[in-house]
Write an enzyme that holds these catalytic residues in place. Structure first.
Site, PDB file in Angstrom:
ATOM      1  N   HIS A  62      89.043 169.059 127.940  1.00  0.00           N
ATOM      2  CA  HIS A  62      87.756 169.752 128.064  1.00  0.00           C
ATOM      3  C   HIS A  62      86.790 169.142 127.044  1.00  0.00           C
ATOM      4  O   HIS A  62      87.179 168.798 125.931  1.00  0.00           O
ATOM      5  CB  HIS A  62      87.902 171.261 127.825  1.00  0.00           C
ATOM      6  N   ASP A  64      84.498 170.068 125.014  1.00  0.00           N
ATOM      7  CA  ASP A  64      84.268 170.557 123.647  1.00  0.00           C
ATOM      8  C   ASP A  64      85.404 170.187 122.701  1.00  0.00           C
ATOM      9  O   ASP A  64      85.342 170.501 121.513  1.00  0.00           O
ATOM     10  CB  ASP A  64      83.993 172.072 123.641  1.00  0.00           C
ATOM     11  N   HIS A  65      86.410 169.497 123.221  1.00  0.00           N
ATOM     12  CA  HIS A  65      87.512 169.033 122.364  1.00  0.00           C
ATOM     13  C   HIS A  65      87.629 167.506 122.337  1.00  0.00           C
ATOM     14  O   HIS A  65      88.443 166.981 121.587  1.00  0.00           O
ATOM     15  CB  HIS A  65      88.835 169.659 122.825  1.00  0.00           C
ATOM     16  N   HIS A 140      96.693 176.847 129.142  1.00  0.00           N
ATOM     17  CA  HIS A 140      95.250 176.820 129.337  1.00  0.00           C
ATOM     18  C   HIS A 140      94.965 176.373 130.773  1.00  0.00           C
ATOM     19  O   HIS A 140      95.877 176.125 131.546  1.00  0.00           O
ATOM     20  CB  HIS A 140      94.632 175.875 128.292  1.00  0.00           C
ATOM     21  N   ASP A 210      93.193 175.100 123.048  1.00  0.00           N
ATOM     22  CA  ASP A 210      92.882 176.427 123.594  1.00  0.00           C
ATOM     23  C   ASP A 210      94.108 176.986 124.311  1.00  0.00           C
ATOM     24  O   ASP A 210      94.855 176.228 124.927  1.00  0.00           O
ATOM     25  CB  ASP A 210      91.744 176.307 124.613  1.00  0.00           C
ATOM     26  N   HIS A 268      87.268 178.865 117.459  1.00  0.00           N
ATOM     27  CA  HIS A 268      86.917 178.705 118.875  1.00  0.00           C
ATOM     28  C   HIS A 268      86.225 179.953 119.404  1.00  0.00           C
ATOM     29  O   HIS A 268      86.526 180.458 120.483  1.00  0.00           O
ATOM     30  CB  HIS A 268      88.155 178.367 119.719  1.00  0.00           C
TER      31      HIS A 268
END
Lengths: 302, 302
Positions: A62, A64-65, A140, A210, A268
């Protein structure tokens, strides 16, 4: 063991918050964990030397990582990096990076190694004399691993005065530090515990982001010194956690309690919450030794 | 016509400078030009509404011009964008973006159209009633286009009092605005120029980054209102410009002079220079009406 939070907010970078990235300093290693957009600027801001980063661990793909990874790799090249770089992350990460390097005709001048992960069971992905890193399979929306960083036990501490009293030859001191019994100059068998004490206790850091609430990770992270566990939501949005496969602060605390870790770090956070203190309040009810990550915050674990 | 500089420094993002991205507002369009890492944060900082951006133009696939694109596209999705987005850029850009969306299982919920470019000749890539956008083939290390944004001439300005004096029926006013001659109520042929004046002069913006000194672009950008031309180096590093296919400030000024543009904007400064004022000093000697871009600076061209 020292942890620098470069970013710890979910989803999108904003003017004053950053997506996930953190730097773990453990046994002289500088490990970069996740690499959201803007990570290279956050590294500069927090005065982390680029050249000291030799291992980057990416939990999942993802944005944002991981959207800051290609830029960091390119910047390393522009700064004439020479030392190797190792990237550990889900299968596909090599294709993402190499496609962009190919199309920009900008191959790195240093050696870049990808260690692609696809196992659904935990595996040791890095090991040297002082530390191991193993994956923590998480739950996740896409294939995701947490990472467990563990110091290896050091050598036993030699009580030199005792060793001299027992008339042990200096050449055997190394064996003693390794825990072996030895024969003294007087021909006596000296049990190791007579002349050594236990090494310093080992520290460990479990990074879990996550993930949905996932008690299956508890046996693996049992007794960790520090658990970083995502807490995207407060209890008010409890109903969003399961379908998005994220956790609430309370769920993170329940994992910490069940695993008996020494300390819990939350992070997070969904950007819908203006006041992250509420995450600590909710989690502390279940697990009191709980701290909030925040961008630029540094934690030293003695 | 209004230009907001989001970033105008070469190579790597730093704590206080950003790689290339800018927003051109022209005839009610908000065009985003290039999209280095951190562009989405710069858009927020400069209060540009995400939803107003419907067209993004990418000059080339070096990271400092495009590494922010996938993050911006993903953020649009997270913000529940519904309107279409069009991306114009070199062949390969679609693969870069779609690979990352596929691997993160994060397809956009809005329609995303890629217009991939590979022609080495100029071509019109966008046109509507009020504006055209055409590529300016540049000379860089990889396939690169500048972009020429041109207003279309508006309608002629009607002199209502004159039209009344000539006893022209109101239903013919639109024909007059379109430049046609008309017949008055008295049966007289009224030449258009008797009752109208020229429309406001059209404005144009030529964006040329990155490129070596390349006089071949002069005929196309002749008389442009504003030329943004990269100036990576000062004259002290003249010898670096040709092999890296970048320009010096003096070379940018020479192009501006030769093309007879009204104004020159410099940018894409190498981060080796602590004081960008020197770029203006060097260029002004050759082309006086020259301004410096800088992150967050806004130019309004009347």
């Amino acid at each position: 063991m020292k942890l620098t939070i470069l970013g710890c907010y979910a989803a999108t970078p904003r003017t004053f918050t950053n997506p996930t990235s953190q730097v773990l300093e453990i046994k002289n290693h500088i490990f970069l964990i996740d690499c959201g957009e803007g990570t290279q600027v956050q590294l500069r801001r927090n005065k982390i030397k680029f050249s000291k980063i030799q291992h980057i661990f990416i939990s999942h793909l993802h944005g944002d990582h991981c959207f800051g990874l290609v830029g960091l790799i390119s910047t390393f090249r522009l700064l004439n990096r020479e030392i190797d770089l190792h990237v550990y992350g889900p299968k596909g990460i090599k294709e993402i990076i190499t496609l962009q390097l190919k199309l920009s005709n900008s191959w790195t001048n240093y050696s870049l190694y990808f260690h692609e992960l696809e196992s659904k069971s935990s595996e040791i992905i890095y090991e040297d004399a002082k530390v191991t890193v193993e994956t923590i399979p998480l739950n996740h929306r896409i294939y995701t691993n947490g990472f467990l960083f563990r110091e290896k036990p050091g050598e036993r501490k030699l009580l030199i005065q005792k060793a001299q009293e027992f008339n042990i030859d200096v050449s055997l001191y190394n064996s003693l530090k390794k825990g072996k019994n030895v024969i003294s100059e007087d021909g006596e068998l000296i049990p190791n515990t007579e002349v050594t004490t236990d090494p310093a206790p080992v520290k460990s850091y479990a990074y879990c982001s996550d993930t949905a609430f996932y008690p299956e990770i508890v046996p693996q992270i049992k007794g960790a010194t520090v658990l970083y566990h995502e807490s995207t939501f407060l209890d008010d949005k409890f109903e969003l956690a399961a379908p998005t496969k994220h956790s609430t602060a309370k769920q993170a605390a329940a994992i910490a309690k069940e695993a008996g870790v020494s300390q819990l770090l939350l992070g997070h956070y969904s950007t819908r919450y203006p006041n992250i203190e509420e995450f600590k309040e909710e989690a502390s009810e279940i697990f009191p030794n709980c701290e909030l990550s925040d961008d630029g915050k540094v934690f030293v674990f003695e």
